[in-house]
Design a protein around this motif. Structure first.
Motif, PDB file in Angstrom:
ATOM      1  N   PRO A  61      -4.666   4.393  -8.466  1.00  0.00           N
ATOM      2  CA  PRO A  61      -4.197   3.058  -8.048  1.00  0.00           C
ATOM      3  C   PRO A  61      -4.322   2.833  -6.545  1.00  0.00           C
ATOM      4  O   PRO A  61      -4.667   1.729  -6.104  1.00  0.00           O
ATOM      5  N   GLN A  62      -4.081   3.875  -5.762  1.00  0.00           N
ATOM      6  CA  GLN A  62      -4.129   3.729  -4.314  1.00  0.00           C
ATOM      7  C   GLN A  62      -5.563   3.488  -3.819  1.00  0.00           C
ATOM      8  O   GLN A  62      -5.811   2.618  -2.969  1.00  0.00           O
ATOM      9  N   GLU A  63      -6.510   4.261  -4.361  1.00  0.00           N
ATOM     10  CA  GLU A  63      -7.904   4.063  -3.989  1.00  0.00           C
ATOM     11  C   GLU A  63      -8.386   2.686  -4.437  1.00  0.00           C
ATOM     12  O   GLU A  63      -9.157   2.017  -3.739  1.00  0.00           O
ATOM     13  N   TYR A  64      -7.911   2.288  -5.590  1.00  0.00           N
ATOM     14  CA  TYR A  64      -8.297   0.976  -6.135  1.00  0.00           C
ATOM     15  C   TYR A  64      -7.800  -0.136  -5.225  1.00  0.00           C
ATOM     16  O   TYR A  64      -8.559  -1.057  -4.873  1.00  0.00           O
ATOM     17  N   ALA A  65      -6.543  -0.057  -4.830  1.00  0.00           N
ATOM     18  CA  ALA A  65      -5.968  -1.079  -3.955  1.00  0.00           C
ATOM     19  C   ALA A  65      -6.691  -1.130  -2.622  1.00  0.00           C
ATOM     20  O   ALA A  65      -6.926  -2.208  -2.066  1.00  0.00           O
ATOM     21  N   ALA A  66      -7.071   0.034  -2.109  1.00  0.00           N
ATOM     22  CA  ALA A  66      -7.796   0.077  -0.837  1.00  0.00           C
ATOM     23  C   ALA A  66      -9.138  -0.634  -0.951  1.00  0.00           C
ATOM     24  O   ALA A  66      -9.589  -1.294  -0.010  1.00  0.00           O
ATOM     25  N   GLY A  67      -9.762  -0.522  -2.106  1.00  0.00           N
ATOM     26  CA  GLY A  67     -11.046  -1.172  -2.306  1.00  0.00           C
ATOM     27  C   GLY A  67     -10.960  -2.675  -2.459  1.00  0.00           C
ATOM     28  O   GLY A  67     -11.968  -3.368  -2.348  1.00  0.00           O
ATOM     29  N   LEU A  68      -9.758  -3.171  -2.726  1.00  0.00           N
ATOM     30  CA  LEU A  68      -9.575  -4.615  -2.942  1.00  0.00           C
ATOM     31  C   LEU A  68      -8.716  -5.256  -1.856  1.00  0.00           C
ATOM     32  O   LEU A  68      -8.142  -6.331  -2.069  1.00  0.00           O
ATOM     33  N   THR A  69      -8.631  -4.618  -0.693  1.00  0.00           N
ATOM     34  CA  THR A  69      -7.745  -5.132   0.356  1.00  0.00           C
ATOM     35  C   THR A  69      -8.149  -6.521   0.848  1.00  0.00           C
ATOM     36  O   THR A  69      -7.300  -7.278   1.335  1.00  0.00           O
ATOM     37  N   ARG A  70      -9.410  -6.874   0.735  1.00  0.00           N
ATOM     38  CA  ARG A  70      -9.842  -8.184   1.234  1.00  0.00           C
ATOM     39  C   ARG A  70      -9.684  -9.279   0.183  1.00  0.00           C
ATOM     40  O   ARG A  70      -9.983 -10.455   0.458  1.00  0.00           O
ATOM     41  N   ARG A  71      -9.252  -8.914  -0.986  1.00  0.00           N
ATOM     42  CA  ARG A  71      -9.078  -9.904  -2.048  1.00  0.00           C
ATOM     43  C   ARG A  71      -7.665 -10.466  -2.023  1.00  0.00           C
ATOM     44  O   ARG A  71      -6.688  -9.743  -1.799  1.00  0.00           O
ATOM     45  N   ASN A  72      -7.549 -11.779  -2.302  1.00  0.00           N
ATOM     46  CA  ASN A  72      -6.235 -12.428  -2.251  1.00  0.00           C
ATOM     47  C   ASN A  72      -5.421 -12.151  -3.511  1.00  0.00           C
ATOM     48  O   ASN A  72      -5.872 -11.500  -4.450  1.00  0.00           O
ATOM     49  N   ARG A  73      -4.215 -12.679  -3.506  1.00  0.00           N
ATOM     50  CA  ARG A  73      -3.293 -12.394  -4.601  1.00  0.00           C
ATOM     51  C   ARG A  73      -3.817 -12.931  -5.931  1.00  0.00           C
ATOM     52  O   ARG A  73      -3.667 -12.285  -6.969  1.00  0.00           O
ATOM     53  N   ILE A  74      -4.432 -14.107  -5.922  1.00  0.00           N
ATOM     54  CA  ILE A  74      -4.932 -14.687  -7.172  1.00  0.00           C
ATOM     55  C   ILE A  74      -5.969 -13.764  -7.807  1.00  0.00           C
ATOM     56  O   ILE A  74      -5.938 -13.509  -9.013  1.00  0.00           O
ATOM     57  N   PHE A  75      -6.870 -13.248  -7.006  1.00  0.00           N
ATOM     58  CA  PHE A  75      -7.887 -12.331  -7.517  1.00  0.00           C
ATOM     59  C   PHE A  75      -7.221 -11.094  -8.110  1.00  0.00           C
ATOM     60  O   PHE A  75      -7.578 -10.647  -9.215  1.00  0.00           O
ATOM     61  N   ARG A  76      -6.248 -10.541  -7.380  1.00  0.00           N
ATOM     62  CA  ARG A  76      -5.578  -9.320  -7.851  1.00  0.00           C
ATOM     63  C   ARG A  76      -4.770  -9.572  -9.129  1.00  0.00           C
ATOM     64  O   ARG A  76      -4.701  -8.717 -10.004  1.00  0.00           O
ATOM     65  N   GLU A  77      -4.183 -10.771  -9.240  1.00  0.00           N
ATOM     66  CA  GLU A  77      -3.464 -11.107 -10.469  1.00  0.00           C
ATOM     67  C   GLU A  77      -4.421 -11.146 -11.657  1.00  0.00           C
ATOM     68  O   GLU A  77      -4.088 -10.652 -12.750  1.00  0.00           O
ATOM     69  N   ARG A  78      -5.591 -11.731 -11.454  1.00  0.00           N
ATOM     70  CA  ARG A  78      -6.570 -11.790 -12.545  1.00  0.00           C
ATOM     71  C   ARG A  78      -7.041 -10.385 -12.929  1.00  0.00           C
ATOM     72  O   ARG A  78      -7.312 -10.117 -14.110  1.00  0.00           O
ATOM     73  N   VAL A  79      -7.154  -9.500 -11.958  1.00  0.00           N
ATOM     74  CA  VAL A  79      -7.554  -8.129 -12.253  1.00  0.00           C
ATOM     75  C   VAL A  79      -6.512  -7.447 -13.143  1.00  0.00           C
ATOM     76  O   VAL A  79      -6.852  -6.800 -14.153  1.00  0.00           O
ATOM     77  N   ILE A  80      -5.245  -7.595 -12.788  1.00  0.00           N
ATOM     78  CA  ILE A  80      -4.185  -6.989 -13.596  1.00  0.00           C
ATOM     79  C   ILE A  80      -4.166  -7.604 -14.992  1.00  0.00           C
ATOM     80  O   ILE A  80      -3.959  -6.900 -15.998  1.00  0.00           O
ATOM     81  N   GLN A  81      -4.407  -8.889 -15.103  1.00  0.00           N
ATOM     82  CA  GLN A  81      -4.453  -9.516 -16.423  1.00  0.00           C
ATOM     83  C   GLN A  81      -5.623  -8.996 -17.248  1.00  0.00           C
ATOM     84  O   GLN A  81      -5.510  -8.853 -18.470  1.00  0.00           O
ATOM     85  N   THR A  82      -6.740  -8.688 -16.603  1.00  0.00           N
ATOM     86  CA  THR A  82      -7.865  -8.096 -17.327  1.00  0.00           C
ATOM     87  C   THR A  82      -7.490  -6.710 -17.835  1.00  0.00           C
ATOM     88  O   THR A  82      -7.837  -6.328 -18.964  1.00  0.00           O
ATOM     89  N   MET A  83      -6.773  -5.944 -17.024  1.00  0.00           N
ATOM     90  CA  MET A  83      -6.265  -4.643 -17.477  1.00  0.00           C
ATOM     91  C   MET A  83      -5.348  -4.815 -18.683  1.00  0.00           C
ATOM     92  O   MET A  83      -5.448  -4.082 -19.676  1.00  0.00           O
ATOM     93  N   LEU A  84      -4.449  -5.773 -18.576  1.00  0.00           N
ATOM     94  CA  LEU A  84      -3.511  -6.022 -19.670  1.00  0.00           C
ATOM     95  C   LEU A  84      -4.242  -6.410 -20.947  1.00  0.00           C
ATOM     96  O   LEU A  84      -3.927  -5.903 -22.032  1.00  0.00           O
ATOM     97  N   LEU A  85      -5.211  -7.293 -20.824  1.00  0.00           N
ATOM     98  CA  LEU A  85      -5.961  -7.723 -22.000  1.00  0.00           C
ATOM     99  C   LEU A  85      -6.648  -6.537 -22.657  1.00  0.00           C
ATOM    100  O   LEU A  85      -6.605  -6.383 -23.883  1.00  0.00           O
TER     101      LEU A  85
END
Length: 371
Positions: A61-85
């Protein structure tokens, strides 16, 4: 601070995002066959880039978050929803997957109430998960004034039926007087051809659920359970409110895993429909079409009657509704008036309804102009 990245992800970033999704969604035995179909289909539909699961190494999770530091909250929310799906299609859901979903969400600084639902699924507490859907999902804490679009004051709860409201029934009946090609006339024919009862009359569906029938006609989806998955995926992704994802989670829990016994005031569990041939791609395409609409659309809180007299084609153009992909069409995604877009039970209901009302039965016929 690095500038926020707002451009679509390139192939390298898509691979990174897919690594996290595959890592979070798989249990000790690896990805299930359905997950192996679903994850690549989602990424291809939503990004245009293919991913090879065999090439996706696990990521923390930490490496993943580091790779997405330039992405905004909306993008990150969609990523988590894709994981959930990707996770919610599994039954039984491993507790380790629920734990990883929370860890990735924490690392990305995202809070999604559907993670709580996933955890209860993993614990076998399905009744409590159903309560979470009501409390924390799309309709959680809803303001009653938000239901004005339903044109009734008879609701005991959001998904309750209204079976004795002459004014509401009359409003729906007037749709039959509209010209062919208008959205309202399409919905009226949609109901007639299936023997559906309109809100305000005995035996009708809840007015809130009836809202999504307009989407069937507007977006061109039939009324099989596979089509219902497509419709709710489309609605969930067209809405910028992250809580709308719970609508898709609900139908997956009804029509794939059966975690929920009932939902939306009418639907009953009937598992296994996402495993039908081509459905992974059809789900991804419905999400794509929702994502590409112009603006944010809460189709369950829209006064459809204000659009009823307008041509369907014009409304589609105004919201930027793109056609279905060739892959979705070849996999069996059909519209309300295409072969396979209506069930034998619904056809029989239409015939029975006509007999009960002492009117001529108008057989259902394909109509490409409306699909």
């Amino acid at each position: 601070m690095s500038e926020v990245l707002l451009t679509p992800p390139d192939a390298t970033e898509v691979r990174l995002v897919a690594r996290g999704v595959a890592t979070a969604a798989q249990g000790e035995q690896g990805l299930t066959p359905l997950q192996q179909l679903l994850i690549p289909a989602l990424f291809l539909s939503l990004t245009g880039h293919a991913v090879e699961l065999a090439e996706l190494e696990p990521i923390s999770p930490q490496e993943y978050a580091a790779g997405l530091t330039r992405r905004n909250r909306i993008f990150r929310e969609r990523v988590i929803q894709t994981m959930l799906l990707a996770a919610l299609v599994v039954r039984p859901l491993p507790a380790s997957v629920a734990d990883k979903l929370q860890q990735f969400a924490d690392a990305l600084g995202v809070d999604d109430d559907m993670i709580s639902v996933a955890r209860k699924y993993a614990e076998g507490a399905e009744d409590l998960a159903a309560v979470d859907f009501s409390r924390n999902g799309y309709l959680g804490g809803i303001d009653t004034t938000r239901l004005n679009a339903l044109h009734t004051s008879e609701l005991d709860s959001s998904w309750s039926a209204v079976v004795d409201d002459p004014a509401l029934a009359g409003r729906w009946a007037q749709l039959r007087e509209l010209p062919m090609g208008t959205l309202g006339r399409g919905v009226a024919d949609f109901y007639r051809d299936r023997g559906f009862v309109t809100p305000g009359l005995p035996g009708s569906a809840p007015p809130l659920l009836a809202q999504h029938d307009w989407v069937h006609v507007l977006a061109g989806y039939g009324t099989t359970l596979e089509n219902e998955i497509e419709v709710f995926a489309f609605m969930a992704r067209a809405n910028d409110d992250p809580r709308a994802f719970s609508l898709l989670a609900m139908v997956i829990s009804l029509f794939e895993t059966g975690y929920l016994r009932s939902g939306a005031g009418l639907f009953e569990a009937d598992a296994g429909h996402l495993q039908a041939t081509g459905m992974a791609g059809r789900l991804g395409d419905a999400l794509r079409r929702g994502a590409l609409t112009t603006g944010s659309h809460d189709f369950l809180d829209l006064d459809w009657f204000t659009l009823a007299d307008r041509p369907i084609t014009l409304i589609r153009k105004e919201i930027g509704l793109v056609p279905k992909s060739a892959a979705a069409l070849s996999s069996g995604s059909v519209g309300p008036w295409q072969p396979g877009g209506i069930t034998p039970y619904q056809l029989n209901s239409a015939r029975t309804s006509a007999q009960a009302e002492d009117r001529d039965y108008i057989p259902w016929t394909p109509d490409p102009a409306r699909d």
